[in-house]
Write a protein that holds these residues in place. Structure first.
Motif, PDB file in Angstrom:
ATOM      1  N   GLN A 329       0.843  -1.195   0.000  1.00  0.00           N
ATOM      2  CA  GLN A 329       0.000   0.000   0.000  1.00  0.00           C
ATOM      3  C   GLN A 329       0.871   1.233   0.000  1.00  0.00           C
ATOM      4  O   GLN A 329       1.914   1.283   0.667  1.00  0.00           O
ATOM      5  N   SER A 330       0.444   2.223  -0.747  1.00  0.00           N
ATOM      6  CA  SER A 330       1.160   3.488  -0.809  1.00  0.00           C
ATOM      7  C   SER A 330       0.152   4.571  -1.174  1.00  0.00           C
ATOM      8  O   SER A 330      -1.064   4.386  -1.000  1.00  0.00           O
ATOM      9  N   ASP A 331       0.638   5.699  -1.693  1.00  0.00           N
ATOM     10  CA  ASP A 331      -0.264   6.726  -2.202  1.00  0.00           C
ATOM     11  C   ASP A 331       0.463   7.521  -3.278  1.00  0.00           C
ATOM     12  O   ASP A 331       1.690   7.432  -3.425  1.00  0.00           O
ATOM     13  N   VAL A 332      -0.305   8.264  -4.055  1.00  0.00           N
ATOM     14  CA  VAL A 332       0.256   9.078  -5.135  1.00  0.00           C
ATOM     15  C   VAL A 332      -0.337  10.473  -5.053  1.00  0.00           C
ATOM     16  O   VAL A 332      -1.438  10.683  -4.514  1.00  0.00           O
ATOM     17  N   ALA A 333       0.437  11.443  -5.599  1.00  0.00           N
ATOM     18  CA  ALA A 333      -0.032  12.826  -5.680  1.00  0.00           C
ATOM     19  C   ALA A 333      -0.929  12.972  -6.905  1.00  0.00           C
ATOM     20  O   ALA A 333      -0.542  12.596  -8.021  1.00  0.00           O
ATOM     21  N   VAL A 334      -2.140  13.496  -6.698  1.00  0.00           N
ATOM     22  CA  VAL A 334      -3.116  13.646  -7.782  1.00  0.00           C
ATOM     23  C   VAL A 334      -3.812  14.985  -7.639  1.00  0.00           C
ATOM     24  O   VAL A 334      -4.451  15.253  -6.596  1.00  0.00           O
ATOM     25  N   LEU A 335      -3.678  15.853  -8.636  1.00  0.00           N
ATOM     26  CA  LEU A 335      -4.444  17.109  -8.689  1.00  0.00           C
ATOM     27  C   LEU A 335      -4.343  17.903  -7.385  1.00  0.00           C
ATOM     28  O   LEU A 335      -5.316  18.481  -6.904  1.00  0.00           O
ATOM     29  N   GLY A 336      -3.163  17.895  -6.815  1.00  0.00           N
ATOM     30  CA  GLY A 336      -2.962  18.654  -5.586  1.00  0.00           C
ATOM     31  C   GLY A 336      -3.354  17.913  -4.326  1.00  0.00           C
ATOM     32  O   GLY A 336      -3.257  18.481  -3.228  1.00  0.00           O
ATOM     33  N   GLY A 337      -3.780  16.655  -4.408  1.00  0.00           N
ATOM     34  CA  GLY A 337      -4.151  15.867  -3.238  1.00  0.00           C
ATOM     35  C   GLY A 337      -3.413  14.533  -3.232  1.00  0.00           C
ATOM     36  O   GLY A 337      -2.530  14.286  -4.051  1.00  0.00           O
ATOM     37  N   ALA A 379      -5.900   9.404 -11.000  1.00  0.00           N
ATOM     38  CA  ALA A 379      -5.262   8.645  -9.922  1.00  0.00           C
ATOM     39  C   ALA A 379      -4.774   7.291 -10.433  1.00  0.00           C
ATOM     40  O   ALA A 379      -3.672   6.839 -10.066  1.00  0.00           O
ATOM     41  N   THR A 380      -5.559   6.633 -11.275  1.00  0.00           N
ATOM     42  CA  THR A 380      -5.156   5.337 -11.809  1.00  0.00           C
ATOM     43  C   THR A 380      -3.915   5.468 -12.683  1.00  0.00           C
ATOM     44  O   THR A 380      -2.984   4.659 -12.601  1.00  0.00           O
ATOM     45  N   ALA A 381      -3.896   6.503 -13.521  1.00  0.00           N
ATOM     46  CA  ALA A 381      -2.726   6.726 -14.377  1.00  0.00           C
ATOM     47  C   ALA A 381      -1.483   6.992 -13.538  1.00  0.00           C
ATOM     48  O   ALA A 381      -0.396   6.464 -13.822  1.00  0.00           O
ATOM     49  N   ALA A 382      -1.624   7.793 -12.490  1.00  0.00           N
ATOM     50  CA  ALA A 382      -0.480   8.109 -11.627  1.00  0.00           C
ATOM     51  C   ALA A 382      -0.003   6.867 -10.879  1.00  0.00           C
ATOM     52  O   ALA A 382       1.198   6.660 -10.694  1.00  0.00           O
TER      53      ALA A 382
END
Length: 393
Positions: A329-337, A379-382
């Motif tokens: 599990q992780s996270d990505v930066a998307v549209l400023g969030g 988000a999916t692309a990132a």
């Protein structure tokens, strides 16, 4: 520690007290709880007996002569005034509440107008408070019980001849597993029925456990058909983390508006997954199959949630195999969030599935006043770009 009650010979208050003492609960624990009641003096003593050659403990409840017939309000007042542990008081009150409502339905009177007669006598008060206190002392994580033998034939009560099983016993055990058994006498008393109905968490065969102690509590009779005793088996649960369980049941009489809450409570109890499948049952009735995936160590809590949150009275339990990819599990930066991600990899580390957390997507879409599908796409692309070769981790 967990426990299992073998109720093949039925259940009564004194049998349950005997099983507790025989399993190692000090008699003083039961006596102190009974002595806390603001009533005439009640004394507990034990006797070692045999039933079909098997040793057992019989607990005798010694009470003075009394002509008092107590109502549910009287019993509630007594328990409220007793110097008891709060958990013991609350469970004892719940047991007597079951008795009051069952007797009320049987005699067609409001529960508060029920005169308990023999059920509300001093020995029943001692049975209930002593049993609850004994189980509290053991501190079990869960209590499972077998089907309850009820007996057959007739018995003489205060109102005359009554059929066995008695109407109040059947009312108290409504929806729970019971059978007549081979003994043509009363095997389960109203007090015993109320106690097991309130205190048992899961109904079924002995769960997987490492037995540590066993206690046998004898009843007064010694019928030729079987040993007249309740057995309490105590031990540590046997867990097999690699073998999940699939619990399933078909339900056709639950208000569909309750299903979201049911699923929520199952996850809160420890279910790994839960889902509904629409089906058609006999006579064309629409219904749902509730399927719940759980680990062995959470199975008891999840089963209890199924029984308390739905109208079912039985479950199919199937061990299931499972093949699971390694995941991170992780996270990505998307549209400023930020949006959470989950990546599944094969044994050689190759990413084969990447997903994004929908709740994060929905929250970011609301914050940016954008369609959720646009945030999901970004988000999916990132997320895929993050795990693609040459992009780094």
């Amino acid at each position: 520690m967990i426990g299992w009650l073998d109720l093949a010979a039925g259940a009564s208050g004194d049998m349950l007290l005997g099983a507790l003492v025989d399993a190692g609960v000090p008699l003083a624990v039961l006596q102190d709880a009974v002595a806390a009641l603001p009533v005439e003096p009640v004394t507990l003593t034990t006797e070692q007996v045999t039933r079909h050659g098997l040793g057992a403990t019989r607990v005798h409840v010694h009470t003075p002569e009394t002509g008092v017939h107590r109502t549910w309000d009287d019993v509630g007042t007594l328990l409220g005034a007793a110097a008891l542990d709060e958990a013991v008081r609350n469970r004892a009150l719940a047991v007597f509440a079951r008795l009051a409502h069952a007797e009320g339905r049987v005699h067609r009177v409001p529960a508060e107008q029920v005169h308990f007669h023999e059920v509300g006598a001093l020995d029943a008060l001692a049975d209930v408070v002593g049993t609850v206190a004994g189980l509290r002392w053991l501190g079990l994580d869960s209590l499972t019980a077998s089907s309850v033998a009820l007996g057959s034939g007739t018995a003489h009560g205060e109102h005359g001849v009554v059929p066995v099983p008695g109407p109040a016993v059947l009312e108290l055990l409504r929806g729970l597993p019971v059978h007549a058994g081979p003994v043509p006498h009363e095997c389960c008393t109203p007090t015993g029925a109320a106690l097991v109905a309130e205190l048992v968490d899961v109904w079924g065969p002995m769960p997987a456990m490492r037995p540590d102690r066993t206690g046998s509590g004898a009843g007064g009779r010694d019928p030729r058909e079987l040993p007249n005793a309740v057995r309490l088996v105590l031990g540590e649960p046997v867990t097999q983390p690699g073998t999940p369980l699939l619990l399933e049941t078909n339900i056709d009489d639950l208000d569909p508006r309750l299903w979201p809450t049911v699923l929520e409570q199952l996850f809160a109890a420890g279910a790994s997954d839960a889902w509904l499948t629409p089906i058609v049952m006999k006579k064309g009735r629409p219904a749902h199959t509730l399927s719940v995936l759980t680990r062995p160590e959470t199975a008891a809590a999840v089963q209890r949630a199924v029984f308390t949150q739905t109208s079912t009275i039985g479950l199919r339990v199937t061990p299931v195999g499972k093949v699971a990819l390694d995941r991170e599990q992780s996270d990505v930066a998307v549209l400023g969030g930020r949006v959470g991600t989950k990546t599944a990899r094969t044994d050689d580390g190759t990413p084969v599935n990447v997903s994004v957390e929908w709740e994060d997507v929905a929250a970011l879409a609301r914050a940016l006043d954008l369609p959720a599908k646009e945030v999901l796409r970004a988000a999916t692309a990132a997320a895929w770009a993050r795990v693609s070769p040459g992009e780094g981790e």
